[in-house]
Enzyme design. Structure first.
Site, mmCIF file in Angstrom:
data_model
loop_
_atom_site.group_PDB
_atom_site.id
_atom_site.type_symbol
_atom_site.label_atom_id
_atom_site.label_comp_id
_atom_site.label_asym_id
_atom_site.label_seq_id
_atom_site.Cartn_x
_atom_site.Cartn_y
_atom_site.Cartn_z
ATOM 1 N N LYS A 203 29.377 50.592 11.427
ATOM 2 C CA LYS A 203 27.960 50.573 11.807
ATOM 3 C C LYS A 203 27.374 51.978 11.729
ATOM 4 C CE LYS A 203 24.782 49.362 15.542
ATOM 5 N NZ LYS A 203 24.589 48.731 16.880
ATOM 6 N N HIS A 381 57.442 32.161 27.090
ATOM 7 C CA HIS A 381 58.784 32.763 26.967
ATOM 8 C C HIS A 381 58.729 34.268 27.137
ATOM 9 C CE1 HIS A 381 60.465 28.938 25.482
ATOM 10 N NE2 HIS A 381 59.252 28.785 24.978
#
Ligand code: F6P
Length: 522
Positions: A203, A381
């Site tokens: 930008k 997990h």
């Protein structure tokens, strides 16, 4: 401007939080209307908030808080193009990027500008996909490397992954954000410079990470045989500061624009979406825009109590400000959404990680939560142990996809396992397992394995962990657009209630200026 703590609804919520609340397992078992009352559907996304620690009194006080905070008025000011980003005196109009041809509240002039750039960007994307964009040897481009960081990387990269099933068969899109040389080399080492296009997305066109990568990429092109005066054939720029990109030699016909009223973390909808449009095509990109627009219309026209972004925001405020939970775990159960949490991290934490109210006074309430997470099945997990039995209390937001379309013979089996786990985790976090139930379970074990109090304690679960499920009907451009806009508006509503500016980011400048100072000293 009234501070949130002075609002009657805020004070009511404080009272309610101070009162003993039923355990979630009791709320789930004793409130038959709960499932229906706390289910909400909009634009192909269904929210199941039945496992949030809410009672009808709390729900009502939360909606009152949104009303008393003038969320609707602040929302309308954004859509109208008021300079709500007051410290930068800018409008906030990423919604205009997906407004389509019909001029929205922001006016016809902005719609025309947006339409023109969207057309240019789409045409270029289709030209790359058709093989009519060539490099210095007149060979068609086959690899596109997006060089950008933060909002110039996270949105396009997330969306390219999420819509990978639509990826072009010949033109591959790569993403490099980090200034560490390996991040660029690991991509370039497999590419043919003659057929590689670099998109420099920035930008401001002053971000040192991106400019470092851009300079390195141009040097690589030359070392690979590209004549210096043909390097620009292998470059495109996406920026809100075309004077800077032109000064650095980027061709105007390969420079795609957006405007200062588009925040970097809200810019996927703009020309910054070019890598995505190349990957999936201009039509699919327009479907993403349409999904975002549909969520905008829902946000603008639905009463606050039935408004999906508002409800997500209010549930977050209840957990953050009243149940005292500083973080928000966000997990997706579709692996194509692996990058959704990092994307939301910037959107939420760079928007609402603020310490002053809009009037410059110190914040009188806690503001943006620490957003973390990733893929839920991996989390099961990895860190779900802490969620189930740790001392922290962490609210969990689950994102799942109802329709499975992976072309594998056993895809249905995978899908059933994945979504069943998502549901089971939310249920386990809500209900836990009391010492009595744990003791009974252990006593039903093998003879002699009877429950002693130590093992009962180790294997009990407090539960009462607030969670909510968001189900996408399917993962396609339209639903992805709706999901992204949903989170944008959730962040907006929380900022509106906390009375903070979600659209500046002064907190990123100190590190940058210190890096520049160090650079000059070394
Ligand atoms: O992190 C600060 C920031 O300005 C983000 O807001 C922005 O998305 C990123 O850096 C990249 O900025 P630019 O697009 O100007 O290179």
């Amino acid at each position: 401007m009234q501070l949130p703590i002075h609002l009657a609804a805020w004070q009511r919520l404080s009272q309610l939080a101070a009162e003993p609340q039923p355990h979630l397992r009791d709320l789930l078992d004793q409130d038959p209307s709960r499932a229906e009352r706390l289910r909400l559907n909009a634009v192909g996304i269904t929210l199941d908030a039945s496992r949030q620690r809410l009672t009808p009194a709390i729900e009502q006080a939360l909606v009152d808080l949104a009303e008393q905070s003038d969320v609707a008025g602040q929302r309308d000011a954004m859509f109208r193009g008021d300079p709500i980003n007051a410290t930068e005196n800018r409008a906030v109009l990423h919604v205009a990027l997906r407004g389509g041809q019909a001029p929205g509240p922001w006016g016809a002039a902005i719609s025309a500008d947006v339409g023109r750039e969207l057309e240019r960007m789409g045409d270029f994307a289709e030209a790359v996909r058709a093989g009519s964009v060539t490099g210095h040897t007149d060979e068609a481009i086959t690899d596109v490397v997006n060089l950008g960081i933060g909002g110039s990387n996270l949105g396009p990269h997330m969306a390219c992954d999420a819509l990978e099933d639509l990826a072009h068969p010949r033109v591959r899109v790569h993403h490099v954000s980090n200034a560490d040389a390996w991040a660029l080399w690991r991509v370039l080492k497999a590419l043919d410079a003659r057929r590689t296009l670099f998109i420099v997305s920035s930008k401001t066109f002053t971000t040192q990470e991106t400019l470092t990568n851009a300079a390195s990429a141009q040097r690589w092109l030359i070392d690979q045989g590209c004549p210096p005066d043909r390097v620009s054939d292998h470059l495109a720029a996406i920026t809100a500061t075309p004077a800077e990109s032109a000064r650095l030699g980027y061709r105007p016909d390969r420079t795609f624009l957006f405007w200062d009223w588009v925040g970097g973390r809200y810019s996927l909808w703009s020309s910054l979406g070019l890598p995505l449009a190349i990957a999936v095509g201009a039509q699919a990109f327009r479907e993403l825009l349409a999904g975002g627009h549909a969520m905008d219309e829902h946000f603008r026209h639905t009463p606050l109590s039935d408004n999906l972004p508002v409800r997500l925001a209010l549930h977050g405020i209840w957990n953050r400000n009243f149940l005292g939970m500083p973080s928000q775990l966000l997990v997706s159960y579709a692996s194509r959404l692996a990058r959704f949490t990092p994307f939301v991290q910037q959107m939420d934490m760079e928007s609402n990680g603020k310490h002053t109210h809009t009037d410059g006074t110190p914040a009188t309430v806690d503001t943006g939560p620490i957003v973390w997470g990733g893929l839920g099945m991996d989390g099961q997990h990895a860190y779900f142990q802490l969620i189930h039995q740790g001392r922290h209390k962490v609210p969990v937001e689950f994102i799942g996809v109802l329709d499975e379309d992976t072309p594998l013979p056993l895809a249905g089996t995978h899908h059933r396992l994945v979504n069943l786990n998502m549901r089971a985790q939310a249920e386990a976090m809500a209900r836990g397992r009391s010492p009595d139930d744990t003791r009974a379970m252990l006593n039903r074990g093998a003879p002699g394995d009877g429950a002693d109090e130590t093992m009962t304690a180790h294997r009990s679960f407090e539960g009462n962990v607030p969670t909510q499920l968001l189900w996408l009907d399917r993962l396609d451009p339209r639903h992805l657009g709706a999901l992204i806009a949903l989170y944008e508006h959730k962040v907006f509503v929380q900022a509106a209630i906390w009375r903070i500016n979600a659209f500046d980011q002064w907190g990123v400048e100190l590190g940058k200026s210190m890096a520049k100072a160090l650079e000059q000293r070394h």
